[in-house]
Scaffold this active site. Structure first.
Site, short mmCIF file in Angstrom:
data_model
loop_
_atom_site.label_atom_id
_atom_site.label_comp_id
_atom_site.label_asym_id
_atom_site.label_seq_id
_atom_site.Cartn_x
_atom_site.Cartn_y
_atom_site.Cartn_z
CG ASP A 104 -28.41 -10.18 28.09
OD1 ASP A 104 -27.36 -10.19 27.41
OD2 ASP A 104 -29.24 -11.09 28.08
CG ASP A 205 -25.66 -10.64 23.11
OD1 ASP A 205 -26.48 -11.55 23.24
OD2 ASP A 205 -25.44 -10.06 22.02
CD GLU A 262 -24.80 -15.65 23.27
OE1 GLU A 262 -25.70 -16.30 22.74
OE2 GLU A 262 -24.56 -14.46 22.99
CG HIS A 335 -33.10 -15.44 24.70
ND1 HIS A 335 -31.99 -15.69 25.48
CD2 HIS A 335 -32.69 -14.59 23.74
CE1 HIS A 335 -30.97 -15.00 25.02
NE2 HIS A 335 -31.36 -14.33 23.96
CG ASP A 336 -30.71 -16.85 21.49
OD1 ASP A 336 -31.60 -16.03 21.20
OD2 ASP A 336 -29.58 -16.51 21.92
C1 NOJ Z 1 -27.16 -13.63 21.31
C2 NOJ Z 1 -28.50 -13.41 21.92
O1 NOJ Z 1 -28.75 -14.40 22.86
C3 NOJ Z 1 -29.49 -13.39 20.79
O2 NOJ Z 1 -30.82 -13.42 21.23
C4 NOJ Z 1 -29.21 -12.18 19.94
O3 NOJ Z 1 -30.04 -12.21 18.80
C5 NOJ Z 1 -27.76 -12.13 19.49
N1 NOJ Z 1 -26.83 -12.49 20.52
C6 NOJ Z 1 -27.40 -10.75 19.02
O4 NOJ Z 1 -27.38 -9.87 20.10
#
Ligand code: NOJ
Length: 563
Positions: A104, A205, A262, A335-336
């Site tokens: 990451d 990210d 992302e 994970h989100d």
């Molecule tokens: C995206 C990540 O996947 C998430 O888990 C994070 O809270 C935010 N970006 C901020 O880094």
């Protein structure tokens, strides 16, 4: 545009990626927190699943305001996860097994405890001042009206220098100022540090947040809102492609790696700009459009039932929009996101069928598929009774804000049950022993109570398990070029419960039928039925049978292959 068939530079087109969220994967030392030695102990399991790439969520030193997405030191390992020696060993053990490692890369922001920020906040003339966005207040208030993605204002006042700094995420995640060439140089240097260790790529990210519109103009304030969504001034901003191309030129182009950005707020047209190989930016991006279809206006916490036709239209748009021009990443989970079997499937009477159906629907598309830890055994969402059992800063901030705004407690909890990120973060379920074999200590977050029934040990013992179904999908992708190369056509768009599509390539055809409901469904299509009679069943989640009428059982998925 390059063709990719036998081009090993584009090895990631035939690979399936497995995401590890290290805090919740495997704890080797009994402190209740997953760690690198724990990961090493499970590499053979991942090898058996057949994935080729591992995306590891952040393992860097961090005060953990946002579980590692707030990095204090990019070149050190979080002590709870182990040491740099552990990391080097993990990388070697992965490579030994033919597994690749994608790390990451979190560079839209750092932790407020990163040395750059500590320096930056110390005085207005510190050389690091301009590494971040500092602004004086406006009329006694914040410099602009942007809200943070995690509730409240996107600005925090700092007494030491009497100015505000920008943080699109929590106030412990100040945004880096990418307009400053020194920031970019430092980031590139850090990227080389990891690439020179031999890692195989980066997942970047929120990387499409790094170019902000100069002047940071106010966003449009919605009635009743305290803060505005400033997204149109920082998503896919004016210099984003310059920054991505510079990063490619300075760093990425020098290594045979895989990159995935992302990128919330991105359309297929944007995605082509980011991923067309001729433009030299990244290999693929994560879209969020399909993850937003079960949200009402106002964001993810405003729940709405998914309409299957919306999902079909959306995924078809991405499949067609990127075909021959860019590359898709395919995902239901990370994970989100809440667990897909609970979200678009049925985690009760049809848990196994619907988990396999969802996997089929996604993996038969064009792109690189991602499997999030536990997805391959059909782990479900959780409903913890008490807010105190939740850990995620996004959930806790939202709860506070919505309580202040007068939302009912039950409604807030329901939105957490349906959408909260902690659904994905309960520890991995390895067996039916205490704490699912994840830890011998007290887990940092409660276990999903269904671990006695849903766990890896059980899945490996049952040859009809979700695990072996994923294994088959992953191996089919390696064998069948039509899965990577074929084009995409939606069939029976209007059908309210069946997602059907075909892919064609080189005189071959795949016909994919997925029932997204708990009822029997039929498709009226004599010609298609005839076609399937001449085809072989490639994979299905029910016992194979020749279909006389086009009837699909609850959550049935069937894929036909014709040469
Ligand atoms: C995206 C990540 O996947 C998430 O888990 C994070 O809270 C935010 N970006 C901020 O880094």
């Amino acid at each position: 545009m390059q063709t990719f068939a036998e081009n090993n530079v584009e090895w990631w087109k035939k690979a399936t990626v497995y995401q590890i969220y290290p805090r919740s994967f495997m704890d080797s030392n009994g402190d209740g927190i997953g760690d690198i030695q724990g990961i090493i102990s499970k590499l053979d399991y991942l090898k058996e699943l057949g994935v080729e790439v591992i995306w590891l969520s952040p393992v860097y030193d961090s005060p953990n305001d946002d579980n590692g997405y707030d990095i204090r030191d990019y070149e050190n390992i979080m002590h709870e996860f182990g040491t740099m020696e552990d990391f080097d060993l993990m990388l070697a053990e992965m490579h030994k097994r033919g597994l690749k490692l994608v790390m990451d890369l979190v560079v839209n922001h750092t932790s407020d405890e990163h040395d750059w920020f500590v320096q930056s906040r110390s005085s207005k003339d510190n050389p690091y001042r301009d590494f971040y966005y500092w602004r004086p207040g406006k009329d006694g208030k914040e410099p602009n009206n942007w809200g943070s993605v995690f509730s409240g204002s996107a600005w925090e006042y700092d007494e030491a220098t009497e100015e505000y700094f920008l943080h699109i995420f929590t106030k412990k995640q100040p945004d880096l100022n990418w307009e400053n060439p020194k920031v970019r140089e430092e980031v590139y240097k850090m990227m080389r540090f990891w690439l020179d260790k031999g890692i195989d790529g980066f997942r970047m990210d929120v990387v499409n947040f790094i170019s902000k519109v100069p002047g940071l103009p106010d966003g449009d304030l919605q009635p009743g809102q305290l803060y505005a969504d400033g997204g149109k001034y920082y998503l896919n901003g004016p210099r984003i492609h310059k920054f991505m191309q510079e990063m490619h030129r300075e760093v990425l182009s020098k290594y045979n790696i895989m990159t995935v950005g992302e990128m919330p707020g991105t359309t297929p047209e944007d995605a082509v700009l980011y991923t067309n190989p001729e433009r030299k930016e990244v290999n693929m991006i994560f879209t969020f459009e399909h993850m937003d279809l079960d949200s009402a206006p106002g964001g993810k916490w405003n729940l709405k039932q998914l309409e299957l036709i919306d999902l079909k239209d959306n995924l078809a748009k991405w499949q067609i929009g990127l075909h021959g021009k860019g590359w898709n990443s395919l995902y239901w989970n990370n994970h989100d996101q809440p667990r897909i079997v609970s979200r678009f499937g049925n985690d009760k009477e049809y848990r196994t069928e619907s988990a396999k159906m969802l996997a089929t629907c996604l993996h038969m598309m064009q792109g690189t598929p991602y499997v999030y830890q536990g997805e391959e055994i059909g782990i479900t969402n959780v409903r913890f009774e008490h807010l105190a059992d939740y850990r995620d800063v996004e959930i806790l901030n939202m709860y506070k804000e919505r309580t202040q705004q007068g939302f009912a407690y039950e409604d807030i909890m329901e939105s957490i049950y349906v959408k909260g990120r902690d659904n994905a973060r309960t520890p991995m379920q390895w067996d039916d022993s205490e704490n699912a074999g994840f830890t011998t200590g007290e887990p940092w977050i409660r276990m999903n109570p269904r671990y006695t029934e849903i766990n890896v040990k059980q899945a490996l013992e049952d040859k009809h398990s979700i695990f072996y179904y994923y294994q088959k999908l992953i191996s089919l992708r390696k064998e069948m070029d039509i899965m990577t190369e074929g084009d995409f056509r939606l069939l029976h768009r209007e059908h309210p419960a069946v997602f059907a599509y075909e892919r064609t390539w080189n005189n071959e055809k795949l016909i994919v039928l997925c029932n997204f409901s708990g009822e029997n469904q039929t498709i009226e299509d004599a010609a298609l039925l005839e076609e399937t009679k001449k085809a072989a069943i490639l994979i299905t989640n029910y016992p194979e049978e020749a279909k006389e009428a086009f009837a699909l059982k609850p959550y049935e998925a069937v894929v036909y292959f014709k040469k």
